[in-house]
Design a protein around this motif. Structure first.
Motif, PDB file in Angstrom:
ATOM      1  N   ILE A   9      51.247  40.803  19.604  1.00  0.00           N
ATOM      2  CA  ILE A   9      50.138  40.146  20.503  1.00  0.00           C
ATOM      3  C   ILE A   9      49.010  39.995  19.938  1.00  0.00           C
ATOM      4  O   ILE A   9      48.822  41.092  19.335  1.00  0.00           O
ATOM      5  CB  ILE A   9      49.173  40.694  21.642  1.00  0.00           C
ATOM      6  CG1 ILE A   9      51.274  40.028  22.361  1.00  0.00           C
ATOM      7  CG2 ILE A   9      48.892  39.625  22.270  1.00  0.00           C
ATOM      8  CD1 ILE A   9      51.208  41.024  23.994  1.00  0.00           C
ATOM      9  N   GLU A  10      47.679  38.987  18.931  1.00  0.00           N
ATOM     10  CA  GLU A  10      46.822  39.082  18.864  1.00  0.00           C
ATOM     11  C   GLU A  10      45.426  38.659  19.462  1.00  0.00           C
ATOM     12  O   GLU A  10      45.644  38.634  20.814  1.00  0.00           O
ATOM     13  CB  GLU A  10      46.428  37.379  17.316  1.00  0.00           C
ATOM     14  CG  GLU A  10      48.175  37.713  16.652  1.00  0.00           C
ATOM     15  CD  GLU A  10      47.384  36.224  15.766  1.00  0.00           C
ATOM     16  OE1 GLU A  10      46.878  35.698  15.766  1.00  0.00           O
ATOM     17  OE2 GLU A  10      48.667  36.664  14.908  1.00  0.00           O
ATOM     18  N   PRO A  11      44.736  39.819  18.815  1.00  0.00           N
ATOM     19  CA  PRO A  11      43.425  39.399  19.875  1.00  0.00           C
ATOM     20  C   PRO A  11      42.717  38.385  20.778  1.00  0.00           C
ATOM     21  O   PRO A  11      42.722  37.511  19.657  1.00  0.00           O
ATOM     22  CB  PRO A  11      42.781  40.198  18.945  1.00  0.00           C
ATOM     23  CG  PRO A  11      43.318  40.861  18.172  1.00  0.00           C
ATOM     24  CD  PRO A  11      44.218  40.111  17.028  1.00  0.00           C
ATOM     25  N   GLY A  12      42.595  38.409  22.101  1.00  0.00           N
ATOM     26  CA  GLY A  12      42.031  37.286  22.485  1.00  0.00           C
ATOM     27  C   GLY A  12      43.421  35.999  22.654  1.00  0.00           C
ATOM     28  O   GLY A  12      42.187  35.354  24.049  1.00  0.00           O
TER      29      GLY A  12
ATOM     30  N   GLY B 251      44.562  45.129  35.583  1.00  0.00           N
ATOM     31  CA  GLY B 251      43.239  44.960  35.484  1.00  0.00           C
ATOM     32  C   GLY B 251      43.216  43.959  33.953  1.00  0.00           C
ATOM     33  O   GLY B 251      42.631  43.289  33.503  1.00  0.00           O
ATOM     34  N   ILE B 252      44.713  43.169  34.074  1.00  0.00           N
ATOM     35  CA  ILE B 252      44.617  41.467  33.061  1.00  0.00           C
ATOM     36  C   ILE B 252      44.210  40.466  33.587  1.00  0.00           C
ATOM     37  O   ILE B 252      44.592  40.223  35.067  1.00  0.00           O
ATOM     38  CB  ILE B 252      46.025  42.175  32.819  1.00  0.00           C
ATOM     39  CG1 ILE B 252      46.451  42.937  31.830  1.00  0.00           C
ATOM     40  CG2 ILE B 252      46.495  40.271  31.944  1.00  0.00           C
ATOM     41  CD1 ILE B 252      45.628  43.095  31.042  1.00  0.00           C
ATOM     42  N   PRO B 253      43.796  39.553  33.873  1.00  0.00           N
ATOM     43  CA  PRO B 253      42.954  38.175  34.283  1.00  0.00           C
ATOM     44  C   PRO B 253      44.160  37.638  34.579  1.00  0.00           C
ATOM     45  O   PRO B 253      44.518  37.261  33.738  1.00  0.00           O
ATOM     46  CB  PRO B 253      41.723  38.192  33.962  1.00  0.00           C
ATOM     47  CG  PRO B 253      41.665  39.333  32.726  1.00  0.00           C
ATOM     48  CD  PRO B 253      42.706  39.972  32.610  1.00  0.00           C
TER      49      PRO B 253
ATOM     50  N   VAL C 197      43.064  41.572  25.237  1.00  0.00           N
ATOM     51  CA  VAL C 197      43.542  40.512  26.080  1.00  0.00           C
ATOM     52  C   VAL C 197      43.165  39.608  26.912  1.00  0.00           C
ATOM     53  O   VAL C 197      42.243  40.472  27.566  1.00  0.00           O
ATOM     54  CB  VAL C 197      45.348  40.913  26.565  1.00  0.00           C
ATOM     55  CG1 VAL C 197      46.214  39.702  27.441  1.00  0.00           C
ATOM     56  CG2 VAL C 197      46.581  41.615  25.818  1.00  0.00           C
ATOM     57  N   ALA C 198      42.561  37.853  26.823  1.00  0.00           N
ATOM     58  CA  ALA C 198      41.907  37.830  27.797  1.00  0.00           C
ATOM     59  C   ALA C 198      42.651  37.279  28.433  1.00  0.00           C
ATOM     60  O   ALA C 198      41.993  37.070  29.873  1.00  0.00           O
ATOM     61  CB  ALA C 198      42.221  35.428  26.863  1.00  0.00           C
TER      62      ALA C 198
END
Ligand code: 5RP
Length: 219
Positions: A19-22, A65-67, A47-48
Protein backbone atom coordinates in the motif's frame (compact mmCIF):
# COMPACT_ATOMS: atom_id res chain seq x y z
CA UNK A 1 -2.72 -18.76 18.43
CA UNK A 2 -2.54 -21.76 16.07
CA UNK A 3 0.03 -22.00 13.26
CA UNK A 4 -2.72 -21.32 10.76
CA UNK A 5 -3.90 -18.16 12.54
CA UNK A 6 -0.30 -17.04 12.84
CA UNK A 7 0.14 -17.54 9.08
CA UNK A 8 -3.08 -15.63 8.31
CA UNK A 9 -1.74 -12.71 10.34
CA UNK A 10 1.68 -12.89 8.64
CA UNK A 11 0.16 -12.89 5.12
CA UNK A 12 -2.16 -10.02 6.06
CA UNK A 13 0.61 -7.87 7.53
CA UNK A 14 2.82 -8.56 4.49
CA UNK A 15 0.06 -7.05 2.32
CA UNK A 16 0.46 -3.72 4.15
CA UNK A 17 3.75 -3.31 2.27
CA UNK A 18 1.80 -3.21 -1.02
CA UNK A 19 0.00 0.00 0.00
CA UNK A 20 1.26 3.44 -0.91
CA UNK A 21 0.66 6.48 1.35
CA UNK A 22 -2.60 8.29 0.68
CA UNK A 23 -4.33 5.37 -1.02
CA UNK A 24 -7.93 4.37 -0.49
CA UNK A 25 -7.91 0.61 -0.08
CA UNK A 26 -10.49 -2.06 -0.94
CA UNK A 27 -10.87 -4.44 1.97
CA UNK A 28 -12.19 -8.01 1.95
CA UNK A 29 -13.99 -10.12 4.52
CA UNK A 30 -13.08 -13.00 6.81
CA UNK A 31 -10.57 -13.89 9.49
CA UNK A 32 -7.52 -13.19 7.28
CA UNK A 33 -8.98 -9.88 6.09
CA UNK A 34 -9.65 -9.04 9.76
CA UNK A 35 -5.92 -9.25 10.43
CA UNK A 36 -5.35 -6.93 7.50
CA UNK A 37 -7.86 -4.46 8.96
CA UNK A 38 -6.08 -4.60 12.31
CA UNK A 39 -2.81 -3.89 10.50
CA UNK A 40 -4.41 -0.93 8.69
CA UNK A 41 -5.43 0.38 12.11
CA UNK A 42 -1.77 0.39 13.11
CA UNK A 43 -0.60 2.35 10.02
CA UNK A 44 -3.73 4.47 9.63
CA UNK A 45 -1.95 7.75 9.07
CA UNK A 46 -0.86 6.39 5.67
CA UNK A 47 -4.33 5.37 4.51
CA UNK A 48 -6.90 7.84 3.13
CA UNK A 49 -9.80 5.47 3.62
CA UNK A 50 -11.26 2.08 2.81
CA UNK A 51 -14.07 0.56 0.79
CA UNK A 52 -15.46 -2.42 2.71
CA UNK A 53 -16.77 -5.59 1.06
CA UNK A 54 -19.19 -6.36 3.92
CA UNK A 55 -20.99 -4.84 6.86
CA UNK A 56 -18.74 -6.87 9.20
CA UNK A 57 -15.56 -5.45 7.67
CA UNK A 58 -17.06 -1.94 7.68
CA UNK A 59 -17.69 -2.24 11.40
CA UNK A 60 -14.16 -3.48 12.10
CA UNK A 61 -12.65 -0.70 9.95
CA UNK A 62 -14.69 1.84 11.91
CA UNK A 63 -13.47 0.31 15.17
CA UNK A 64 -9.81 0.74 14.20
CA UNK A 65 -10.36 4.30 12.98
CA UNK A 66 -10.15 3.94 9.19
CA UNK A 67 -12.53 6.32 7.34
CA UNK A 68 -15.10 4.43 5.27
CA UNK A 69 -15.56 5.45 1.66
CA UNK A 70 -18.37 4.44 -0.72
CA UNK A 71 -17.35 2.72 -3.95
CA UNK A 72 -19.61 5.02 -5.99
CA UNK A 73 -17.69 8.04 -4.68
CA UNK A 74 -14.24 6.76 -5.66
CA UNK A 75 -15.09 4.77 -8.80
CA UNK A 76 -11.79 2.89 -8.95
CA UNK A 77 -9.33 1.72 -6.32
CA UNK A 78 -5.57 1.15 -6.60
CA UNK A 79 -5.73 -2.09 -4.59
CA UNK A 80 -8.06 -4.71 -3.13
CA UNK A 81 -6.86 -7.05 -0.38
CA UNK A 82 -8.81 -10.15 0.61
CA UNK A 83 -8.52 -13.78 1.68
CA UNK A 84 -9.83 -16.88 -0.13
CA UNK A 85 -11.14 -20.35 0.56
CA UNK A 86 -9.01 -21.90 -2.19
CA UNK A 87 -6.30 -20.39 -4.39
CA UNK A 88 -4.21 -21.74 -7.24
CA UNK A 89 -0.74 -20.39 -7.90
CA UNK A 90 -2.22 -18.71 -11.01
CA UNK A 91 -4.41 -16.59 -8.71
CA UNK A 92 -7.71 -18.32 -9.48
CA UNK A 93 -9.86 -18.45 -6.37
CA UNK A 94 -12.92 -19.84 -4.69
CA UNK A 95 -14.36 -17.28 -2.30
CA UNK A 96 -17.57 -16.80 -0.35
CA UNK A 97 -17.04 -19.03 2.67
CA UNK A 98 -17.97 -15.94 4.70
CA UNK A 99 -20.88 -15.16 2.39
CA UNK A 100 -19.59 -11.78 1.18
CA UNK A 101 -18.75 -12.92 -2.37
CA UNK A 102 -20.94 -10.47 -4.28
CA UNK A 103 -19.53 -7.30 -2.75
CA UNK A 104 -16.07 -8.88 -2.81
CA UNK A 105 -16.33 -9.47 -6.55
CA UNK A 106 -17.62 -5.94 -7.15
CA UNK A 107 -14.76 -4.34 -5.22
CA UNK A 108 -12.14 -6.68 -6.74
CA UNK A 109 -13.39 -5.81 -10.23
CA UNK A 110 -13.14 -2.09 -9.46
CA UNK A 111 -9.51 -2.40 -8.35
CA UNK A 112 -6.30 -2.09 -10.34
CA UNK A 113 -4.59 -4.80 -8.27
CA UNK A 114 -6.07 -7.69 -6.32
CA UNK A 115 -3.80 -8.98 -3.57
CA UNK A 116 -4.96 -12.27 -2.09
CA UNK A 117 -3.70 -13.21 1.38
CA UNK A 118 -3.80 -16.84 2.50
CA UNK A 119 -2.21 -19.38 4.77
CA UNK A 120 -0.73 -22.32 2.88
CA UNK A 121 -3.68 -24.64 3.62
CA UNK A 122 -5.68 -22.67 1.02
CA UNK A 123 -3.28 -23.27 -1.88
CA UNK A 124 -4.42 -26.03 -4.24
CA UNK A 125 -3.39 -27.47 -7.61
CA UNK A 126 -7.01 -27.51 -8.81
CA UNK A 127 -10.04 -25.66 -7.50
CA UNK A 128 -13.08 -27.59 -6.35
CA UNK A 129 -12.63 -29.42 -3.07
CA UNK A 130 -14.22 -26.47 -1.27
CA UNK A 131 -18.00 -26.32 -1.96
CA UNK A 132 -18.69 -23.43 -4.33
CA UNK A 133 -20.76 -20.65 -2.69
CA UNK A 134 -23.46 -19.19 -4.94
CA UNK A 135 -25.52 -16.19 -3.83
CA UNK A 136 -29.11 -16.49 -5.05
CA UNK A 137 -32.40 -14.62 -4.95
CA UNK A 138 -34.41 -16.86 -2.56
CA UNK A 139 -37.47 -16.97 -4.90
CA UNK A 140 -35.43 -18.90 -7.48
CA UNK A 141 -33.95 -21.39 -5.03
CA UNK A 142 -35.65 -24.51 -6.42
CA UNK A 143 -35.01 -23.75 -10.10
CA UNK A 144 -31.38 -22.85 -9.43
CA UNK A 145 -30.83 -25.99 -7.33
CA UNK A 146 -32.25 -28.13 -10.16
CA UNK A 147 -29.99 -26.49 -12.74
CA UNK A 148 -26.95 -26.92 -10.50
CA UNK A 149 -27.91 -30.58 -10.13
CA UNK A 150 -27.98 -30.94 -13.94
CA UNK A 151 -24.45 -29.51 -13.99
CA UNK A 152 -23.32 -32.27 -11.63
CA UNK A 153 -23.39 -30.22 -8.44
CA UNK A 154 -25.04 -30.97 -5.10
CA UNK A 155 -26.35 -27.66 -3.75
CA UNK A 156 -26.87 -27.28 0.00
CA UNK A 157 -28.71 -24.25 1.37
CA UNK A 158 -26.64 -22.36 3.95
CA UNK A 159 -29.19 -22.57 6.77
CA UNK A 160 -29.95 -19.49 8.85
CA UNK A 161 -27.77 -17.24 6.72
CA UNK A 162 -28.77 -14.08 4.85
CA UNK A 163 -26.20 -12.08 2.89
CA UNK A 164 -25.67 -8.34 3.33
CA UNK A 165 -27.75 -8.00 0.16
CA UNK A 166 -30.72 -9.88 1.66
CA UNK A 167 -30.16 -13.08 -0.34
CA UNK A 168 -29.45 -16.77 0.34
CA UNK A 169 -26.35 -18.89 -0.32
CA UNK A 170 -26.19 -22.34 -1.88
CA UNK A 171 -22.95 -24.19 -1.18
CA UNK A 172 -22.45 -26.45 -4.17
CA UNK A 173 -20.55 -29.69 -3.61
CA UNK A 174 -19.08 -32.08 -6.20
CA UNK A 175 -18.93 -29.65 -9.15
CA UNK A 176 -16.31 -30.57 -11.76
CA UNK A 177 -14.14 -27.52 -12.28
CA UNK A 178 -12.38 -28.51 -15.52
CA UNK A 179 -13.12 -25.09 -17.01
CA UNK A 180 -13.52 -22.71 -14.05
CA UNK A 181 -13.68 -19.56 -16.22
CA UNK A 182 -16.39 -21.08 -18.38
CA UNK A 183 -18.36 -22.30 -15.37
CA UNK A 184 -18.05 -18.89 -13.70
CA UNK A 185 -19.73 -17.31 -16.72
CA UNK A 186 -22.28 -20.10 -17.14
CA UNK A 187 -23.51 -19.98 -13.55
CA UNK A 188 -24.10 -16.24 -13.83
CA UNK A 189 -26.55 -16.89 -16.68
CA UNK A 190 -28.97 -18.83 -14.45
CA UNK A 191 -31.88 -16.51 -13.60
CA UNK A 192 -31.75 -15.68 -9.91
CA UNK A 193 -28.03 -16.27 -9.48
CA UNK A 194 -26.52 -13.07 -8.12
CA UNK A 195 -22.86 -14.14 -8.03
CA UNK A 196 -20.82 -17.30 -7.77
CA UNK A 197 -17.64 -17.70 -5.75
CA UNK A 198 -15.34 -18.48 -8.67
CA UNK A 199 -12.87 -15.63 -9.06
CA UNK A 200 -11.18 -16.81 -12.28
CA UNK A 201 -12.15 -14.27 -14.92
CA UNK A 202 -10.62 -11.63 -12.68
CA UNK A 203 -8.04 -13.62 -10.66
CA UNK A 204 -5.73 -12.26 -7.98
CA UNK A 205 -2.69 -10.41 -9.34
CA UNK A 206 -0.56 -11.25 -6.34
CA UNK A 207 -0.93 -14.16 -3.95
CA UNK A 208 0.75 -13.72 -0.57
CA UNK A 209 1.11 -17.11 1.10
CA UNK A 210 2.34 -17.72 4.63
CA UNK A 211 3.53 -21.21 5.45
CA UNK A 212 4.67 -21.90 9.01
CA UNK A 213 6.12 -18.44 9.41
CA UNK A 214 7.61 -18.12 5.92
CA UNK A 215 5.98 -15.61 3.52
CA UNK A 216 6.13 -15.96 -0.25
CA UNK A 217 4.81 -13.71 -3.02
CA UNK A 218 3.39 -15.44 -6.10
CA UNK A 219 2.61 -13.27 -9.15
C1 5RP B 1 -15.60 -14.33 2.58
C2 5RP B 1 -14.45 -14.90 1.87
C3 5RP B 1 -13.18 -15.11 2.64
O1 5RP B 1 -12.15 -14.46 2.00
C4 5RP B 1 -12.88 -16.57 2.71
O2 5RP B 1 -14.02 -17.25 3.24
C5 5RP B 1 -11.67 -16.86 3.57
O3 5RP B 1 -11.96 -16.61 4.90
P1 5RP B 1 -10.87 -16.74 6.06
O4 5RP B 1 -9.86 -15.67 5.83
O5 5RP B 1 -11.68 -16.54 7.32
O6 5RP B 1 -10.28 -18.12 5.99
O7 5RP B 1 -14.48 -15.18 0.69
O8 5RP B 1 -16.74 -14.27 1.76
Amino acid sequence: MSNRDDDKRLAAYAALEQIEPGWTVGVGTGSTANWFIDGLGEVKRDVAGAVASSEASAERLRDVGIPLVELWDVGRLPIYVDGADEATRRGELIKGGGGALTREKIVAEASDRFVCIVDSSKVVERLGAFPLPVEIVPLARRQIAERLGQLGGRPVLREGFTTDNGNAILDVHDLKLDDPQGLEAELNQIPGVVTNGLFCRRPADLLIVADRGHVSHIR
